[in-house]
Scaffold this motif. Structure first.
Motif, PDB file in Angstrom:
ATOM      1  N   LEU A   1       1.941   2.729  14.017  1.00 14.00           N
ATOM      2  CA  LEU A   1       2.043   2.508  12.939  1.00 14.00           C
ATOM      3  C   LEU A   1       3.511   2.492  12.489  1.00 14.00           C
ATOM      4  O   LEU A   1       4.023   1.567  11.707  1.00 14.00           O
ATOM      5  N   ALA A   2       4.253   3.343  12.954  1.00 19.64           N
ATOM      6  CA  ALA A   2       5.713   3.403  12.645  1.00 19.64           C
ATOM      7  C   ALA A   2       6.441   1.971  13.367  1.00 19.64           C
ATOM      8  O   ALA A   2       7.355   1.406  12.508  1.00 19.64           O
ATOM      9  N   LYS A   3       5.874   1.576  14.368  1.00 21.35           N
ATOM     10  CA  LYS A   3       6.404   0.438  14.794  1.00 21.35           C
ATOM     11  C   LYS A   3       6.011  -0.752  13.998  1.00 21.35           C
ATOM     12  O   LYS A   3       6.991  -1.759  13.767  1.00 21.35           O
ATOM     13  N   ALA A   4       4.833  -0.824  13.425  1.00 23.77           N
ATOM     14  CA  ALA A   4       4.333  -1.892  12.791  1.00 23.77           C
ATOM     15  C   ALA A   4       5.127  -1.830  11.348  1.00 23.77           C
ATOM     16  O   ALA A   4       5.313  -2.931  10.668  1.00 23.77           O
ATOM     17  N   LEU A   5       5.602  -0.682  11.012  1.00 17.02           N
ATOM     18  CA  LEU A   5       6.300  -0.737   9.577  1.00 17.02           C
ATOM     19  C   LEU A   5       7.790  -0.721   9.737  1.00 17.02           C
ATOM     20  O   LEU A   5       8.616  -0.634   8.898  1.00 17.02           O
ATOM     21  N   ASN A   6       8.180  -0.863  10.985  1.00 15.43           N
ATOM     22  CA  ASN A   6       9.582  -0.828  11.428  1.00 15.43           C
ATOM     23  C   ASN A   6      10.326   0.448  10.803  1.00 15.43           C
ATOM     24  O   ASN A   6      11.606   0.335  10.179  1.00 15.43           O
TER      25      ASN A   6
ATOM     26  N   LEU B   1       0.796  -1.062  -0.030  1.00 18.23           N
ATOM     27  CA  LEU B   1       0.026  -0.119  -0.051  1.00 18.23           C
ATOM     28  C   LEU B   1       0.872   1.326   0.079  1.00 18.23           C
ATOM     29  O   LEU B   1       1.733   1.371   0.730  1.00 18.23           O
ATOM     30  N   CYS B   2       0.582   2.168  -0.870  1.00 21.12           N
ATOM     31  CA  CYS B   2       1.536   3.338  -1.108  1.00 21.12           C
ATOM     32  C   CYS B   2       0.931   4.367  -0.190  1.00 21.12           C
ATOM     33  O   CYS B   2      -0.167   4.894  -0.429  1.00 21.12           O
ATOM     34  N   LEU B   3       1.716   4.747   0.838  1.00 17.91           N
ATOM     35  CA  LEU B   3       1.446   5.914   1.861  1.00 17.91           C
ATOM     36  C   LEU B   3       1.571   7.305   1.185  1.00 17.91           C
ATOM     37  O   LEU B   3       2.385   7.519   0.397  1.00 17.91           O
ATOM     38  N   HIS B   4       0.659   8.131   1.848  1.00 18.88           N
ATOM     39  CA  HIS B   4       0.608   9.445   1.211  1.00 18.88           C
ATOM     40  C   HIS B   4       1.985  10.149   1.570  1.00 18.88           C
ATOM     41  O   HIS B   4       2.508  10.057   2.599  1.00 18.88           O
TER      42      HIS B   4
ATOM     43  N   PRO C   1       3.666  -2.948   3.669  1.00 15.06           N
ATOM     44  CA  PRO C   1       3.263  -4.323   3.057  1.00 15.06           C
ATOM     45  C   PRO C   1       1.725  -4.490   3.580  1.00 15.06           C
ATOM     46  O   PRO C   1       1.564  -4.223   4.698  1.00 15.06           O
ATOM     47  N   TYR C   2       1.006  -5.240   2.643  1.00 14.77           N
ATOM     48  CA  TYR C   2      -0.441  -5.325   2.850  1.00 14.77           C
ATOM     49  C   TYR C   2      -0.820  -5.886   4.333  1.00 14.77           C
ATOM     50  O   TYR C   2      -1.237  -5.793   5.229  1.00 14.77           O
ATOM     51  N   ARG C   3       0.167  -7.165   4.323  1.00 12.14           N
ATOM     52  CA  ARG C   3       0.058  -8.012   5.592  1.00 12.14           C
ATOM     53  C   ARG C   3       0.376  -7.161   7.038  1.00 12.14           C
ATOM     54  O   ARG C   3      -0.416  -7.230   7.943  1.00 12.14           O
ATOM     55  N   ASP C   4       1.339  -6.277   6.805  1.00 14.25           N
ATOM     56  CA  ASP C   4       1.668  -5.592   8.047  1.00 14.25           C
ATOM     57  C   ASP C   4       0.690  -4.761   8.365  1.00 14.25           C
ATOM     58  O   ASP C   4       0.453  -4.520   9.727  1.00 14.25           O
TER      59      ASP C   4
END
Length: 411
Positions: free
Chosen positions: A174-179, A131-134, A146-149
């Motif tokens: 969200l930052a933690k989820a995306l590392n 998913l492309c973030l703004h 990543p979609y799964r994350d």
């Protein structure tokens, strides 16, 4: 419900848009008949509680007036999602809720921006790998989630907020989820908006109710067994009504206002006792309840066009002065479909209402049986003899003192 409160809710437009399904008579009839298709090991408990299961078959409809989350459990407007067989709709609840939600973030100026680049991805149309973030979320740096994350992030932080007025999550989560570093995000808050529930959640709610009933059997909680058995019977009955799978639920989009009550209340009240056969064989174990529930609503939806087209043709051909009659209900005269006109509609549909009621009886008994099997077939004879009921809203617990006989009248 006090009359003044009911009048206020009606005038304020607070009442749910979709009318109750099957009418009180139909729901009670379905639950009652389902008891008789259970195996002997279950009938000891269910026959002893048959009056409770009959009377409280309508509690779910009464809760519509006290909970804003209740109404959407009774229907699903499949046609707003596209066309049969609706394979793009996830059968899993959290996956469906994720797919049909929109996500936003508040930047440091408190402007609300889409979390994803507009039109770059569409969760509702597919399942992309990333998913492309703004770009404004990360000071112009392109980020991909990543979609799964992100799906895992949604389940952890947004899904628990389902019954809250707003869905929010902290940006550092969200930052933690995306590392990535939280300092790299220009964000003060994350928001999500649910667009699934507004069109009904019936098949997903059936899955949740089955889990609740199974758990109640597992721990031998007789109050919850009675309550959940009565409730899931109601929702299964709803799922068998074609007009509860379409946005055109009352014919309001085709100039057929009132067809909902005609199909699901008037016909059963006139003909169920005299003409319909409710012997449907024995309850069976459902191997895949998720698919089973979805097949019910898909089959119901396949009948929508016939329900509407047959009534429309009959209305044009039947003498207009013999379509609606005055009928006494208690101390009141009401305008409703004439018995002759109703019989013609029932006949032209080839017994559809009877078939859907029979199917509902079979499904209710089979799902009760399935929950009992999944719970390990507990000995229901060990449950106490006292019958405990719930009040007219289905919320508070009260003692059940009286027997119930099915009424053919509107309530």
């Amino acid at each position: 419900m006090p009359l003044l409160l009911f009048s206020f809710l009606l005038s304020s437009g607070f009442l749910p848009v979709h009318p109750p399904v099957w009418g009180f008579y139909g729901h009670r009839k379905i639950n009652r008949q389902a008891v008789y298709i259970l195996p002997p090991e279950m009938q000891y408990f269910f026959k002893r509680n048959i009056d409770y299961l009959t009377e409280h078959a309508v509690d779910a409809d009464k809760r519509r007036y006290v909970s804003r989350f209740e109404a959407v459990r009774h229907y699903i407007d499949l046609d707003v999602h596209g066309e049969m067989p609706f394979d793009h709709i996830p059968r899993n609840w959290s996956e469906a809720l994720f797919k049909f939600s929109d996500f936003y973030f508040l930047d440091e100026k408190s402007d609300t921006l889409s979390l994803f680049i507009k039109d770059s991805t569409s969760l509702s149309k597919g399942r992309p790998d990333t998913l492309c973030l703004h770009p404004k979320l990360s000071a112009g740096i392109s980020l991909k989630a990543p979609y799964r994350d992100f799906r895992r992030f949604f389940t952890q932080y947004f899904l628990p907020n389902y019954y809250e007025d707003t869905w929010t999550a902290p940006c550092d989560s969200l930052a933690k989820a995306l590392n990535i570093s939280a300092d790299s995000l220009s964000c003060t808050k994350l928001l999500a908006i649910d667009h699934l529930s507004e069109h009904g959640v019936l098949p997903w709610h059936l899955q949740a109710m089955l889990r609740r009933l199974t758990d109640a059997f597992s721990v031998g909680d007789e109050k919850k067994i009675r309550r959940y058995a009565a409730d899931i019977g109601h929702y299964i009955g709803d799922a068998h009504v074609p007009l509860h799978t379409t946005e055109n639920y009352n014919g309001q989009l085709t100039g057929q206002d009132g067809i909902h009550a005609f199909w699901e209340s008037r016909l059963p009240e006139l003909f169920a006792d005299e003409r319909y056969d409710f012997w449907v064989g024995k309850a069976t174990f459902i191997e895949n309840p998720k698919d089973y529930f979805w097949n019910i609503v898909l089959e119901s939806h396949s009948l929508v066009d016939s329900v509407l087209a047959i009534e429309s043709a009959l209305r044009r051909q039947f003498p207009s002065d013999r379509q609606m009659c005055q009928e006494r209900r208690g101390q009141t005269m009401v305008r409703t479909q004439c018995p002759e006109y109703a019989a013609a509609y029932d006949s032209r549909m080839g017994g559809m209402v009877e078939q859907r009621m029979r199917a509902a009886v079979r499904s209710v008994g089979s799902i009760w049986y399935t929950a009992w099997i999944l719970a390990g077939q507990p000995d229901l004879r060990s449950l106490g003899p006292e019958v405990i009921g719930i009040d007219s809203t289905g919320i508070g617990e009260i003692s059940e003192k009286r027997k119930f006989s099915i009424s053919r009248k509107h309530e």
